[in-house]
Design a protein around this motif. Structure first.
Motif, PDB file in Angstrom:
ATOM      1  N   LEU A 185      51.331  37.147  28.843  1.00  0.00           N
ATOM      2  CA  LEU A 185      52.733  37.129  29.274  1.00  0.00           C
ATOM      3  C   LEU A 185      52.988  36.136  30.402  1.00  0.00           C
ATOM      4  O   LEU A 185      53.956  35.365  30.365  1.00  0.00           O
ATOM      5  CB  LEU A 185      53.129  38.541  29.716  1.00  0.00           C
ATOM      6  N   ILE A 186      52.102  36.138  31.414  1.00  0.00           N
ATOM      7  CA  ILE A 186      52.371  35.319  32.601  1.00  0.00           C
ATOM      8  C   ILE A 186      51.539  34.041  32.655  1.00  0.00           C
ATOM      9  O   ILE A 186      51.843  33.137  33.433  1.00  0.00           O
ATOM     10  CB  ILE A 186      52.158  36.125  33.906  1.00  0.00           C
ATOM     11  N   GLY A 187      50.469  33.942  31.849  1.00  0.00           N
ATOM     12  CA  GLY A 187      49.654  32.743  31.827  1.00  0.00           C
ATOM     13  C   GLY A 187      48.486  32.795  32.794  1.00  0.00           C
ATOM     14  O   GLY A 187      48.422  33.655  33.688  1.00  0.00           O
ATOM     15  N   VAL A 188      47.562  31.859  32.645  1.00  0.00           N
ATOM     16  CA  VAL A 188      46.348  31.851  33.462  1.00  0.00           C
ATOM     17  C   VAL A 188      46.605  31.435  34.907  1.00  0.00           C
ATOM     18  O   VAL A 188      45.727  31.577  35.760  1.00  0.00           O
ATOM     19  CB  VAL A 188      45.263  30.934  32.852  1.00  0.00           C
ATOM     20  N   ASP A 189      47.795  30.923  35.186  1.00  0.00           N
ATOM     21  CA  ASP A 189      48.159  30.625  36.578  1.00  0.00           C
ATOM     22  C   ASP A 189      49.406  31.395  36.997  1.00  0.00           C
ATOM     23  O   ASP A 189      50.033  31.086  37.996  1.00  0.00           O
ATOM     24  CB  ASP A 189      48.371  29.120  36.780  1.00  0.00           C
ATOM     25  N   GLY A 190      49.730  32.451  36.253  1.00  0.00           N
ATOM     26  CA  GLY A 190      50.950  33.203  36.522  1.00  0.00           C
ATOM     27  C   GLY A 190      50.927  34.012  37.799  1.00  0.00           C
ATOM     28  O   GLY A 190      51.970  34.408  38.318  1.00  0.00           O
ATOM     29  N   ALA A 191      49.724  34.285  38.312  1.00  0.00           N
ATOM     30  CA  ALA A 191      49.607  35.035  39.565  1.00  0.00           C
ATOM     31  C   ALA A 191      48.771  34.250  40.572  1.00  0.00           C
ATOM     32  O   ALA A 191      48.041  34.835  41.377  1.00  0.00           O
ATOM     33  CB  ALA A 191      48.985  36.403  39.307  1.00  0.00           C
ATOM     34  N   LEU A 192      48.880  32.948  40.540  1.00  0.00           N
ATOM     35  CA  LEU A 192      48.028  32.081  41.351  1.00  0.00           C
ATOM     36  C   LEU A 192      48.062  32.453  42.831  1.00  0.00           C
ATOM     37  O   LEU A 192      49.109  32.458  43.468  1.00  0.00           O
ATOM     38  CB  LEU A 192      48.452  30.622  41.173  1.00  0.00           C
ATOM     39  N   TYR A 193      46.889  32.801  43.350  1.00  0.00           N
ATOM     40  CA  TYR A 193      46.680  33.244  44.737  1.00  0.00           C
ATOM     41  C   TYR A 193      47.615  34.389  45.141  1.00  0.00           C
ATOM     42  O   TYR A 193      48.043  34.497  46.283  1.00  0.00           O
ATOM     43  CB  TYR A 193      46.813  32.102  45.741  1.00  0.00           C
ATOM     44  N   LYS A 194      47.929  35.245  44.210  1.00  0.00           N
ATOM     45  CA  LYS A 194      48.757  36.407  44.502  1.00  0.00           C
ATOM     46  C   LYS A 194      47.955  37.685  44.270  1.00  0.00           C
ATOM     47  O   LYS A 194      46.927  37.686  43.603  1.00  0.00           O
ATOM     48  CB  LYS A 194      50.009  36.412  43.623  1.00  0.00           C
ATOM     49  N   SER A 195      48.449  38.759  44.830  1.00  0.00           N
ATOM     50  CA  SER A 195      47.889  40.076  44.577  1.00  0.00           C
ATOM     51  C   SER A 195      48.617  40.695  43.393  1.00  0.00           C
ATOM     52  O   SER A 195      49.845  40.710  43.356  1.00  0.00           O
ATOM     53  CB  SER A 195      48.062  40.964  45.824  1.00  0.00           C
ATOM     54  N   MET A 196      47.847  41.163  42.410  1.00  0.00           N
ATOM     55  CA  MET A 196      48.430  41.883  41.279  1.00  0.00           C
ATOM     56  C   MET A 196      48.302  43.375  41.583  1.00  0.00           C
ATOM     57  O   MET A 196      47.198  43.918  41.609  1.00  0.00           O
ATOM     58  CB  MET A 196      47.704  41.528  39.981  1.00  0.00           C
ATOM     59  N   GLU A 197      49.427  44.020  41.849  1.00  0.00           N
ATOM     60  CA  GLU A 197      49.419  45.427  42.239  1.00  0.00           C
ATOM     61  C   GLU A 197      49.962  46.279  41.091  1.00  0.00           C
ATOM     62  O   GLU A 197      51.084  46.072  40.627  1.00  0.00           O
ATOM     63  CB  GLU A 197      50.199  45.627  43.531  1.00  0.00           C
ATOM     64  N   PHE A 198      49.149  47.228  40.638  1.00  0.00           N
ATOM     65  CA  PHE A 198      49.472  48.019  39.453  1.00  0.00           C
ATOM     66  C   PHE A 198      49.924  49.419  39.864  1.00  0.00           C
ATOM     67  O   PHE A 198      49.194  50.132  40.572  1.00  0.00           O
ATOM     68  CB  PHE A 198      48.257  48.101  38.531  1.00  0.00           C
ATOM     69  N   VAL A 199      51.110  49.799  39.418  1.00  0.00           N
ATOM     70  CA  VAL A 199      51.678  51.103  39.751  1.00  0.00           C
ATOM     71  C   VAL A 199      52.327  51.679  38.495  1.00  0.00           C
ATOM     72  O   VAL A 199      52.231  51.114  37.415  1.00  0.00           O
ATOM     73  CB  VAL A 199      52.722  50.969  40.882  1.00  0.00           C
ATOM     74  N   GLY A 200      53.003  52.809  38.638  1.00  0.00           N
ATOM     75  CA  GLY A 200      53.759  53.382  37.535  1.00  0.00           C
ATOM     76  C   GLY A 200      53.131  54.641  36.973  1.00  0.00           C
ATOM     77  O   GLY A 200      51.949  54.923  37.187  1.00  0.00           O
ATOM     78  N   ASP A 201      53.920  55.401  36.242  1.00  0.00           N
ATOM     79  CA  ASP A 201      53.442  56.667  35.678  1.00  0.00           C
ATOM     80  C   ASP A 201      52.308  56.457  34.672  1.00  0.00           C
ATOM     81  O   ASP A 201      51.488  57.344  34.448  1.00  0.00           O
ATOM     82  CB  ASP A 201      54.596  57.410  34.999  1.00  0.00           C
ATOM     83  N   GLY A 202      52.256  55.283  34.080  1.00  0.00           N
ATOM     84  CA  GLY A 202      51.249  54.996  33.065  1.00  0.00           C
ATOM     85  C   GLY A 202      49.831  54.951  33.597  1.00  0.00           C
ATOM     86  O   GLY A 202      48.877  55.161  32.831  1.00  0.00           O
ATOM     87  N   ILE A 203      49.651  54.709  34.898  1.00  0.00           N
ATOM     88  CA  ILE A 203      48.282  54.580  35.406  1.00  0.00           C
ATOM     89  C   ILE A 203      47.531  55.901  35.332  1.00  0.00           C
ATOM     90  O   ILE A 203      46.306  55.922  35.316  1.00  0.00           O
ATOM     91  CB  ILE A 203      48.228  53.991  36.834  1.00  0.00           C
ATOM     92  N   SER A 204      48.268  57.017  35.267  1.00  0.00           N
ATOM     93  CA  SER A 204      47.602  58.318  35.156  1.00  0.00           C
ATOM     94  C   SER A 204      46.861  58.451  33.826  1.00  0.00           C
ATOM     95  O   SER A 204      45.964  59.290  33.692  1.00  0.00           O
ATOM     96  CB  SER A 204      48.615  59.452  35.300  1.00  0.00           C
TER      97      SER A 204
END
Length: 419
Positions: A185-204
């Protein structure tokens, strides 16, 4: 403006009340990691700089996993260099044959990394430990050397993207499909030097192994790190295992994110990354008839016990297709023993697969499954660059253990429903 999970961890380790994206900080480390490829370079830099002592040997881990058991003389010399260094400076967390494991599965398993930690490793997939609520990231061997000497490292505080994972994953969907979908969806540089933070009801609905897989591949989107909040799943994994105090850092309600991306896991389909980038993702209706020569089930990404159970469930009572080599690599000795005692080895061997000692091996084209020109492999590994698993004219297709096991049976890329 509030802080993200990652920013709070960095602030705490820098002794600051707050930090903001782009700020340069110097922070105390909880663990410094190296392997048999990167540690020799760090050892050389450590000695060249004239360092004569290590800040805290208990906060250093050296894992001989890429070419171990040693595949050739050069590999043996590299490990010897690190072994001598570890003995000289009292590095107790030195892992070699007999204490074996792939580093990013081994350190969490051994309780050496955990919630609230700040970890650097001279390996790009060090971001794995974000699954436990840690800030962990890959660095160069020079930074590893400096970290061993000083116990500190400098960071540029990353901005963040929030990924809201919603609903229960569909059938045959696991963490690998989630992260491949996101990278597509975002590409191999879509989060370049960023933190990817995962949240939401689905993580349970995501096991700790799913979370390890997702954070492991954050680097494949260019991210500095990936991270999950600490919840009951995290605590259950860390309980009785993690050797230090659990520290929980939660994002502020007004934390700033560059983007917010929602992923409805109930609508995901089995996802495969075609050559030669992880972002080149396709779902079953796009796969076509892709004949394969090899399947690798393992690596730091998908060599956990849950991954092996998935593969065994698909392979049980079936046979690997004629002309296909199926290699199963448990990620640690503990996982190896557990899989053996559960009878999974019988399933794999009866199906016509082989089971390896824990090693990175074929993932980086090291050993234990190198591809010849024109050969194709479906692998549960994390990279499919040109020549990644062998010859530059070979091809690697990244997939979940569901798809990898099904493909081994079908002799082509396939879903479990097809076999």
């Amino acid at each position: 403006m509030g802080m993200t999970m990652s920013q709070k961890i960095l602030a705490a380790h820098a002794g600051l009340s707050s930090v903001k994206a782009g700020q340069l900080i110097d922070a105390e480390l909880d663990m410094v990691l190296g392997n048999d490829i990167t540690s020799p370079v760090a050892v050389k830099e450590f000695e060249k700089a004239g360092f004569s002592c290590m800040h805290c040997p208990s906060k250093v881990s050296m894992v001989m996993d890429h070419f171990t058991p040693n595949k050739d003389i050069k590999a043996a010399e590299q490990v010897k260099t690190v072994r001598n260094f570890a003995n000289k400076y009292g590095v107790e967390n030195f892992f070699d044959v007999g204490r074996m494991g792939i580093e990013h599965a081994l350190l969490p398993e051994q309780g050496l990394v955990g919630a609230g930690d700040l970890v650097i490793g001279a390996d790009s997939h060090t971001c794995t430990y974000g699954a436990l609520g840690a800030f962990s990231t890959g660095v160069g061997s020079t930074d590893m050397a400096a970290g061993m000497m000083s116990g500190k490292c400098w960071f540029k505080v990353p901005s963040a993207i929030k990924f809201v994972l919603k609903n229960k994953p569909a059938k045959y969907i696991c963490g690998k499909d989630v992260i491949l979908h996101i990278i597509g969806l975002i590409g191999v540089d879509g989060a370049l030097y960023k933190s990817m933070e995962f949240v939401g009801d689905g993580i349970s609905y995501l096991s700790i192994d799913d979370r390890f897989t997702i954070c492991n591949m954050a680097i494949e989107a260019g991210a500095k790190n990936g991270i999950f909040p600490v919840d009951d799943v995290t605590r259950e994994y860390l309980n009785g295992r993690f050797k230090r105090e659990i520290r929980v850092f939660e994002a502020d309600p007004d934390a700033e994110y560059e983007r917010v991306i929602e992923v409805d896991m109930s609508k995901l389909k089995p996802t495969v990354s075609f050559p030669h980038l992880p972002e080149n993702t396709k779902t079953p209706e796009e796969w076509g008839d892709v004949k394969i020569d090899q399947v690798v089930i393992g690596s730091c990404t998908n060599g956990h016990i849950s991954d092996l159970r998935i593969a065994a469930d698909i392979l049980r009572g079936k046979k690997v297709a004629k002309g296909v080599r199926c290699i199963v690599i448990p990620a640690t000795n503990t996982i190896w023993k557990q899989a053996m005692h559960e009878g999974l080895f019988d399933v794999f061997i009866d199906a016509g697969a082989v089971v390896s000692t824990p090693t990175c091996g074929p993932c980086l084209g090291g050993h234990m499954g190198i591809l010849a020109a024109g050969e194709r492999a479906v692998a549960t590994t994390n990279r499919n660059f040109v020549g990644r698993m062998g010859h530059v004219d070979s091809e690697v297709y990244l997939a979940s253990p569901y798809v990898a096991a099904a493909s081994a049976i079908a002799g082509k890329i396939a879903t479990p429903d097809e076999v």
